[in-house]
Write a protein that holds these residues in place. Structure first.
Motif, PDB file in Angstrom:
ATOM      1  N   TRP A   1      19.169 -10.362  45.829  1.00 47.12           N
ATOM      2  CA  TRP A   1      20.196 -10.992  44.987  1.00 47.12           C
ATOM      3  C   TRP A   1      21.400 -11.443  45.813  1.00 47.12           C
ATOM      4  CZ3 TRP A   1      18.516 -12.389  40.483  1.00 47.12           C
ATOM      5  CH2 TRP A   1      17.573 -11.621  39.796  1.00 47.12           C
ATOM      6  N   ASP A   2      21.688 -10.744  46.910  1.00 47.37           N
ATOM      7  CA  ASP A   2      22.852 -11.083  47.737  1.00 47.37           C
ATOM      8  C   ASP A   2      22.805 -12.515  48.241  1.00 47.37           C
ATOM      9  OD1 ASP A   2      23.928  -8.015  48.781  1.00 47.37           O
ATOM     10  OD2 ASP A   2      21.878  -8.214  48.064  1.00 47.37           O
ATOM     11  N   PHE A   3      21.603 -13.090  48.362  1.00 47.52           N
ATOM     12  CA  PHE A   3      21.466 -14.443  48.885  1.00 47.52           C
ATOM     13  C   PHE A   3      21.531 -15.492  47.783  1.00 47.52           C
ATOM     14  CE2 PHE A   3      18.923 -12.086  52.273  1.00 47.52           C
ATOM     15  CZ  PHE A   3      20.031 -11.935  53.089  1.00 47.52           C
ATOM     16  N   LEU A   4      21.847 -15.063  46.557  1.00 42.08           N
ATOM     17  CA  LEU A   4      22.229 -15.967  45.477  1.00 42.08           C
ATOM     18  C   LEU A   4      21.149 -16.990  45.140  1.00 42.08           C
ATOM     19  CD1 LEU A   4      25.907 -16.458  46.707  1.00 42.08           C
ATOM     20  CD2 LEU A   4      25.026 -14.741  45.115  1.00 42.08           C
ATOM     21  N   SER A   5      19.890 -16.567  45.278  1.00 41.87           N
ATOM     22  CA  SER A   5      18.738 -17.396  44.904  1.00 41.87           C
ATOM     23  C   SER A   5      18.759 -18.754  45.603  1.00 41.87           C
ATOM     24  CB  SER A   5      18.691 -17.590  43.378  1.00 41.87           C
ATOM     25  OG  SER A   5      18.596 -16.348  42.721  1.00 41.87           O
ATOM     26  N   ASP A   6      19.237 -18.763  46.827  1.00 44.10           N
ATOM     27  CA  ASP A   6      19.384 -20.003  47.592  1.00 44.10           C
ATOM     28  C   ASP A   6      18.853 -19.754  49.000  1.00 44.10           C
ATOM     29  OD1 ASP A   6      20.328 -22.119  49.207  1.00 44.10           O
ATOM     30  OD2 ASP A   6      22.052 -22.458  47.912  1.00 44.10           O
ATOM     31  N   GLY A   7      17.754 -20.416  49.361  1.00 45.23           N
ATOM     32  CA  GLY A   7      17.158 -20.219  50.672  1.00 45.23           C
ATOM     33  C   GLY A   7      18.088 -20.550  51.819  1.00 45.23           C
ATOM     34  N   THR A   8      19.000 -21.494  51.617  1.00 47.67           N
ATOM     35  CA  THR A   8      19.949 -21.851  52.667  1.00 47.67           C
ATOM     36  C   THR A   8      20.940 -20.724  52.914  1.00 47.67           C
ATOM     37  OG1 THR A   8      19.712 -24.203  52.181  1.00 47.67           O
ATOM     38  CG2 THR A   8      21.707 -23.539  53.341  1.00 47.67           C
ATOM     39  N   VAL A   9      21.340 -20.037  51.860  1.00 49.35           N
ATOM     40  CA  VAL A   9      22.226 -18.877  52.014  1.00 49.35           C
ATOM     41  C   VAL A   9      21.519 -17.799  52.833  1.00 49.35           C
ATOM     42  CG1 VAL A   9      23.453 -17.043  50.790  1.00 49.35           C
ATOM     43  CG2 VAL A   9      23.456 -19.374  49.876  1.00 49.35           C
ATOM     44  N   GLU A  10      20.238 -17.602  52.564  1.00 51.08           N
ATOM     45  CA  GLU A  10      19.474 -16.600  53.307  1.00 51.08           C
ATOM     46  C   GLU A  10      19.364 -16.988  54.782  1.00 51.08           C
ATOM     47  OE1 GLU A  10      15.492 -14.000  52.613  1.00 51.08           O
ATOM     48  OE2 GLU A  10      15.255 -16.162  52.378  1.00 51.08           O
ATOM     49  N   ILE A  11      19.026 -18.237  55.049  1.00 49.91           N
ATOM     50  CA  ILE A  11      18.934 -18.689  56.442  1.00 49.91           C
ATOM     51  C   ILE A  11      20.264 -18.491  57.154  1.00 49.91           C
ATOM     52  CG2 ILE A  11      18.644 -20.724  57.912  1.00 49.91           C
ATOM     53  CD1 ILE A  11      16.659 -21.783  55.795  1.00 49.91           C
ATOM     54  N   ASN A  12      21.346 -18.850  56.516  1.00 48.32           N
ATOM     55  CA  ASN A  12      22.669 -18.719  57.119  1.00 48.32           C
ATOM     56  C   ASN A  12      22.985 -17.264  57.454  1.00 48.32           C
ATOM     57  OD1 ASN A  12      25.178 -20.103  57.871  1.00 48.32           O
ATOM     58  ND2 ASN A  12      26.104 -18.935  56.214  1.00 48.32           N
ATOM     59  N   ALA A  13      22.552 -16.357  56.588  1.00 46.41           N
ATOM     60  CA  ALA A  13      22.796 -14.939  56.834  1.00 46.41           C
ATOM     61  C   ALA A  13      22.077 -14.473  58.098  1.00 46.41           C
ATOM     62  CB  ALA A  13      22.348 -14.109  55.630  1.00 46.41           C
ATOM     63  N   TYR A  14      20.821 -14.885  58.257  1.00 49.37           N
ATOM     64  CA  TYR A  14      20.058 -14.437  59.423  1.00 49.37           C
ATOM     65  C   TYR A  14      20.514 -15.120  60.707  1.00 49.37           C
ATOM     66  CZ  TYR A  14      16.893 -11.641  56.627  1.00 49.37           C
ATOM     67  OH  TYR A  14      16.378 -10.674  55.813  1.00 49.37           O
ATOM     68  N   VAL A  15      20.932 -16.369  60.613  1.00 48.22           N
ATOM     69  CA  VAL A  15      21.328 -17.107  61.820  1.00 48.22           C
ATOM     70  C   VAL A  15      22.754 -16.757  62.234  1.00 48.22           C
ATOM     71  CG1 VAL A  15      21.738 -19.402  62.785  1.00 48.22           C
ATOM     72  CG2 VAL A  15      19.731 -18.987  61.356  1.00 48.22           C
ATOM     73  N   VAL A  16      23.699 -16.884  61.314  1.00 43.41           N
ATOM     74  CA  VAL A  16      25.102 -16.651  61.645  1.00 43.41           C
ATOM     75  C   VAL A  16      25.463 -15.176  61.545  1.00 43.41           C
ATOM     76  CG1 VAL A  16      27.488 -17.216  61.034  1.00 43.41           C
ATOM     77  CG2 VAL A  16      25.719 -18.968  60.876  1.00 43.41           C
ATOM     78  N   GLY A  17      24.982 -14.527  60.492  1.00 46.39           N
ATOM     79  CA  GLY A  17      25.329 -13.126  60.286  1.00 46.39           C
ATOM     80  C   GLY A  17      24.601 -12.188  61.230  1.00 46.39           C
ATOM     81  N   ALA A  18      23.277 -12.328  61.329  1.00 48.23           N
ATOM     82  CA  ALA A  18      22.479 -11.412  62.145  1.00 48.23           C
ATOM     83  C   ALA A  18      22.251 -11.928  63.554  1.00 48.23           C
ATOM     84  CB  ALA A  18      21.137 -11.146  61.464  1.00 48.23           C
ATOM     85  N   GLY A  19      22.364 -13.236  63.761  1.00 48.06           N
ATOM     86  CA  GLY A  19      22.234 -13.795  65.097  1.00 48.06           C
ATOM     87  C   GLY A  19      20.818 -13.935  65.610  1.00 48.06           C
ATOM     88  N   VAL A  20      19.851 -14.174  64.708  1.00 49.30           N
ATOM     89  CA  VAL A  20      18.474 -14.353  65.170  1.00 49.30           C
ATOM     90  C   VAL A  20      18.348 -15.658  65.948  1.00 49.30           C
ATOM     91  CG1 VAL A  20      17.555 -13.028  63.222  1.00 49.30           C
ATOM     92  CG2 VAL A  20      17.669 -15.532  63.067  1.00 49.30           C
ATOM     93  N   ASP A  21      17.316 -15.720  66.774  1.00 45.28           N
ATOM     94  CA  ASP A  21      17.101 -16.892  67.612  1.00 45.28           C
ATOM     95  C   ASP A  21      16.114 -17.883  67.009  1.00 45.28           C
ATOM     96  OD1 ASP A  21      18.573 -15.886  70.137  1.00 45.28           O
ATOM     97  OD2 ASP A  21      17.203 -14.248  69.635  1.00 45.28           O
ATOM     98  N   GLY A  22      15.330 -17.436  66.029  1.00 46.20           N
ATOM     99  CA  GLY A  22      14.342 -18.319  65.430  1.00 46.20           C
ATOM    100  C   GLY A  22      13.969 -17.868  64.041  1.00 46.20           C
ATOM    101  N   ILE A  23      13.443 -18.811  63.268  1.00 49.81           N
ATOM    102  CA  ILE A  23      13.069 -18.570  61.879  1.00 49.81           C
ATOM    103  C   ILE A  23      11.616 -18.965  61.703  1.00 49.81           C
ATOM    104  CG2 ILE A  23      13.422 -19.356  59.501  1.00 49.81           C
ATOM    105  CD1 ILE A  23      16.363 -19.826  60.294  1.00 49.81           C
ATOM    106  N   ILE A  24      10.813 -18.059  61.194  1.00 46.81           N
ATOM    107  CA  ILE A  24       9.420 -18.346  60.872  1.00 46.81           C
ATOM    108  C   ILE A  24       9.344 -18.507  59.356  1.00 46.81           C
ATOM    109  CG2 ILE A  24       7.048 -17.491  60.988  1.00 46.81           C
ATOM    110  CD1 ILE A  24       7.896 -15.857  63.457  1.00 46.81           C
TER     111      ILE A  24
END
Length: 735
Positions: A602-625
Motif C-alpha cells: 500500500w505504501d507505493f500507492l498502487s502506482d508502479g512508478t512510485v515503487e520504481i522510484n522507491a527502489y532506485v532513489v530510496g534503496a539505491g538499486v542498480d537495476g530493475i527486473i
C-alpha cells in the motif's frame, strides 16, 4: 497491443482551454488509500501530490443544515453510524428510487460526533477504519487542511428539499466565508438556479455528466442527450465533468476504441472539460498495461488534445504525469537503473515469445533475458519454466500423456521441455503468465494470451545483438541436467554465445543463476558478468556469505521484499542488504517489479512508478527486473530525475513503515518472526559436476547416473537412451 499514442509537442499550447496545466482534483482527498473525506485522506494530499492539487468534497446536509463531506448519500456505506444508531435505518425516495440506509438528514452535526469514517471500497485496505477519523464539515476541511483549492460537488437537491433543507442557501452562505474554486452538480436545475449568484466571481460552475444512460433528474433526459447540447450548458456553466469513458471509450472486452470528439467539442463551445473516475486500483483498459500513469498521460499528453483536469482517488499519479512525465523525449537513456526484462515484456505477451521480446525492445529495455531450457533433441530454447504445463498448451496437445515425476525439479508431476523435441514444442501455443489471477480477476492482454512464437537461444541472441545493449541468460537446474541427462548446459550456452560473437563483447552478457557452482564455472571459462540470484526473502547476510558471493559474482538479484520488508502489504523497514552488497563491490538488481497494483504494498500507492522510484532513489538499486520494461524505461527518462534537492514531493521515495503509525494498535499487522539471514552454507555449492564423456559418433549413450530414480525419472532415462549418440555429439553446434 498498447494504443499508439501520438506526440506532437508543437500542439501543446492549445491543449488546455485555460492555457494552464491540467488541474488535479483529489476526490475525497487521497481516498485510494485512506477513508474518503477523512482528515488522513485530505492531509496526505499535500505530502504525495502537487502543491496546487484541488480537494474534492461531496457535500451532504445534516438536519441542522451543516454541510459535511461524505462520498455517499448513505452513511452506512462509509461510516460506523449503524453501531451508534442501530435503529436508524430508513427508506427514502432518492431520484425516484426507494433507497434504504442511514441518511445525514436524520442527524445533527452533534449527533454525528462519535461516528467515524471507514473505507467505502472493500478491495482497499481496512486498517485505517479504526483510527477514529471523524466526519468533517466543509468548514473543518478548510480550517484543518487549508487547501489551495476547493471543489464542492452537490447532488440530490430535491431530496434535501423534501426534508426542508435548502442546499442553495447553504452554498451561498458558505461562499461568504470560504473560497470555493469549483462547484459541480449533475443536476441542471440546481446549477441554473444558483448560477446568477456566481457571476463575476472566481468560482467555476461545472455541469457533471453521469453515465450516459442515466437520467438527469430535473429534465428526465439522459445525459447522452444532454451531451448534444453543450451550448445550453455554456449559458450557466464554465465547464463540464465527464466520466473518462466519454473521451476514451472501450470495447466490451476492455480495449480502447478511438477517442471521441468531446474534448474538442467542449473547447469549441467555450467549456472547460474535466475527466472523472481515475483510480489506480480500478480495472482500466488493457491497452494501458495496468499502468495508471500511462492512462493519465493519454488524457493530457497525447499530442492531439488534453482535458483541463482529472478527478482521481490517487492524486500522486496525475502529479507525476503533469510534473515529470509529459512531453518526454523517447530517446534511450543510458546509465542506472539498468532495465532488465523478465521473460521479455511478459506483462503484455506470453513469456519468452518473439512478441514479448520485440515488445521489450520497443519499450526501451536495456537488457532482455532468456531463461535457458533444453529440448529432447538438445536444442537450447528460451522458456520461463522447465515445465511446459506452466506456459504452454501442452495439456491440450497430443503430448499430454508425457508426464514425469521429478522431485528435484518440481514437487508435482510435469511435462518438461526435455520430454518434447523442438519441433513438437513449436506445435504448442504459449500461455500468457497470470501471476495474480488465482487471487484477483486481473487478466493480462486476453486478446493475445496465446500469441507469439517460442524462441531458440540462437534466435534470441540474434535479435538482441542488433537491438539492445545486453542480454541476461538465466540458467537453472544445470546440475540436474548434467547428472541425470548428461547435458552440460554451461558449455552449450558458451558455445552458442560464441557462435553469435558475444565472446568478443563480453560486457554485453550477463549470466544469472541461483546455483553458485554454475557461476563459478562461467567465471573460469568466460569474462561475462555474473549475477547471483537469491530466490528467497532474506533480511541480512553475514559477512562470510557476502565474501563468498564476491568471489564468483559481479551482481546480486534480490527479491523486492529483501529490500523493503513487507507485512500484510505494508512496508515495515528497509534492510541493510543493498548498502552491504554495494560495499563489497556488487551491483544489486531487484526482481520482479510489475504494474498490477496488487503486486505492490500500500505504501507505493498502487502506482508502479512510485515503487520504481522507491527502489532506485530510496534503496539505491542498480537495476530493475520487470515484466513491464516500458514503465521502468519511461521512469529513466522523467524530467524530474536531475532536480536533486528541488524534486517535487511526489517524486521523493517513500519512507518504509510510514503508514504503520497511522493505524490504531489493534489494526496493526501481526508481529512477524525475524527475517532469515543469508549464511555461507546457503551460498556455497559442490563443484559443478563433470558430464560423462561421450562415446564415438553413432554409439549408444550409457545410462545416466541417478540415485534411486522414480518412475518418472526412469521414463525420462529410457526416453533419452533411445536417442542416437549423434545428438549428443553435436550439442555444441546446436541452434
Amino acid at each position: 497491443m498498447p494504443y499508439n499514442f501520438l506526440h506532437h509537442p508543437e500542439c501543446y499550447k492549445c491543449y488546455y482551454i485555460t492555457g494552464n496545466s491540467p488541474a488535479i482534483i483529489a476526490k475525497g482527498g487521497f481516498s485510494g488509500l485512506f477513508p474518503d473525506s477523512s482528515s488522513y485522506a485530505y492531509k496526505s494530499v499535500s505530502l504525495f501530490s502537487a502543491n496546487d492539487t484541488t480537494l474534492w468534497c461531496d457535500v451532504r446536509l445534516t438536519k441542522d443544515s451543516v454541510g459535511i463531506c461524505l462520498p455517499d448519500i448513505k452513511l452506512d456505506n462509509c461510516t460506523t453510524i449503524q453501531y451508534y444508531f442501530d435503529k436508524g435505518k430508513k427508506t427514502y425516495m432518492v431520484n425516484g428510487a426507494n433507497t434504504s440506509g442511514w441518511f445525514s438528514v436524520d442527524y445533527s452535526i452533534s449527533d454525528l460526533a462519535p461516528v467515524t469514517l471507514t473505507q467505502a471500497i472493500y478491495s482497499r485496505t481496512y486498517r485505517f477504519d479504526s483510527a477514529g477519523l471523524p466526519i468533517l464539515s466543509v468548514d473543518d476541511v478548510v480550517t484543518q487542511v487549508q487547501p489551495s483549492s476547493l471543489w464542492l460537488n452537490i447532488q440530490h437537491d430535491a431530496f434535501y428539499t423534501q426534508h426542508n433543507l435548502n442546499m442553495r442557501n447553504y452554498v451561498l452562505s458558505l461562499t461568504k466565508r470560504v473560497t470555493v474554486n469549483y462547484l459541480s452538480s449533475p443536476e441542471l436545475a440546481f446549477l441554473r438556479k444558483i448560477a446568477p449568484s456566481f457571476n463575476n466571481t472566481k468560482t467555476k460552475l461545472i455541469f457533471r455528466f453521469l453515465d450516459k444512460g442515466n437520467k438527469e433528474p430535473s429534465t428526465n433526459r439522459t445525459y447522452r442527450l444532454l451531451l448534444n447540447n453543450l451550448k445550453l450548458i455554456r449559458t450557466f456553466a464554465s465547464g463540464i465533468l465527464v466520466p473518462k469513458s466519454y473521451i476514451w471509450p472501450v470495447t466490451p472486452d476492455n480495449y480502447l476504441l478511438p477517442y471521441t470528439s468531446i474534448v474538442t467539442d467542449a473547447h469549441k463551445a467555450g467549456l472547460e472539460i474535466y475527466a472523472a473516475d481515475f483510480a489506480n486500483d480500478n480495472l482500466f483498459s488493457y491497452n494501458y498495461s495496468y499502468d495508471p500513469l500511462t492512462e493519465c498521460l493519454s488524457f493530457i499528453d497525447n499530442g492531439l488534445f488534453s482535458v483541463d483536469g482529472v478527478v482521481t482517488d490517487f492524486p500522486i499519479t496525475p502529479s507525476e504525469a503533469i510534473g515529470c512525465f509529459s512531453r518526454l523525449n523517447k530517446s534511450r537513456v543510458d546509465g542506472k537503473p539498468l532495465i532488465i526484462s523478465n521473460n521479455g515484456a511478459s506483462g503484455d505477451y506470453p513469456d519468452c515469445t518473439d512478441l514479448a521480446y520485440n515488445k521489450a525492445v520497443e519499450d526501451g529495455a536495456d537488457v532482455i533475458d532468456c531463461p535457458v531450457q533444453v529440448t529432447q533433441d538438445r536444442i537450447l530454447i528460451c522458456m520461463s519454466s522447465v515445465d511446459l504445463i506452466e506456459d504452454t498448451t501442452v495439456t491440450k496437445s497430443p503430448y499430454n500423456s508425457r508426464f514425469s515425476d521429478i522431485p528435484k525439479l518440481k514437487r508435482t508431476t510435469g511435462i518438461f521441455t526435455f520430454n518434447l523435441t523442438w519441433n513438437e514444442i513449436q506445435k504448442l501455443k504459449p500461455i500468457i503468465s497470470q501471476p495474480f489471477y488465482h487471487l484477483y480477476p486481473l487478466e493480462r492482454n486476453p486478446r493475445n494470451k496465446n500469441s507469439g512464437n517460442f524462441t531458440k537461444l540462437s534466435d534470441f541472441l540474434a535479435l538482441a545483438n542488433k537491438s539492445v545493449s545486453g542480454v541476461l541468460i538465466s540458467i537453472e537446474n544445470a546440475v540436474f541436467m548434467a547428472e541425470q541427462l548428461r547435458i552440460d548446459v554451461v558449455d552449450a550456452v558458451i558455445s552458442t554465445l560464441n557462435d553469435v560473437g558475444y565472446n568478443k563483447t563480453p560486457s554485453k552478457v550477463m549470466i544469472q543463476s541461483t546455483d553458485s557452482s554454475v557461476l563459478v564455472k562461467f567465471k573460469q571459462l568466460t569474462e561475462y558478468k555474473l549475477v547471483y540470484k537469491i530466490d528467497e526473502v532474506v533480511g541480512d547476510a553475514i559477512a562470510s556469505s557476502v565474501k563468498d558471493i564476491e568471489a564468483f559474482a559481479d551482481a546480486v538479484a534480490l527479491l523486492k521484499e529483501s529490500i523493503y520488508a513487507v507485512n500484510k502489504l505494508f512496508t515495515t523497514k528497509t534492510t541493510d542488504l543493498v548498502p552491504k552488497l554495494h560495499a563489497a563491490g556488487l551491483d544489486v538488481y531487484v526482481y520482479v517489479l510489475r504494474n498490477e497494483f496488487v503486486s505492490q504494498p500500500w505504501d507505493f500507492l498502487s502506482d508502479g512508478t512510485v515503487e520504481i522510484n522507491a527502489y532506485v532513489v530510496g534503496a539505491g538499486v542498480d537495476g530493475i527486473i520487470t515484466d513491464f520494461p516500458g514503465t521502468a524505461s519511461r521512469y529513466k527518462r522523467n524530467s524530474c530525475s536531475k532536480l536533486g534537492s528541488k524534486k517535487p514531493n511526489y517524486m521523493l521515495p517513500i519512507d518504509a513503515g510510514q503508514l504503520l503509525p497511522l493505524m490504531a494498535p489493534d489494526a496493526l499487522p501481526p508481529a512477524q518472526a525475524p527475517m532469515p539471514v543469508l549464511n555461507a552454507s546457503d551460498v556455497v555449492e559442490p563443484p559443478f559436476p563433470q558430464v560423462t564423456p561421450k562415446g564415438s559418433v553413432g554409439a549408444e549413450a550409457p545410462p545416466p547416473k541417478a540415485p534411486s530414480p522414480s518412475s518418472g525419472q526412469q521414463q525420462i532415462a529410457s526416453l533419452l537412451l533411445a536417442l542416437p549418440m549423434v545428438m549428443l555429439s553435436v550439442i555444441h553446434l546446436l541452434v
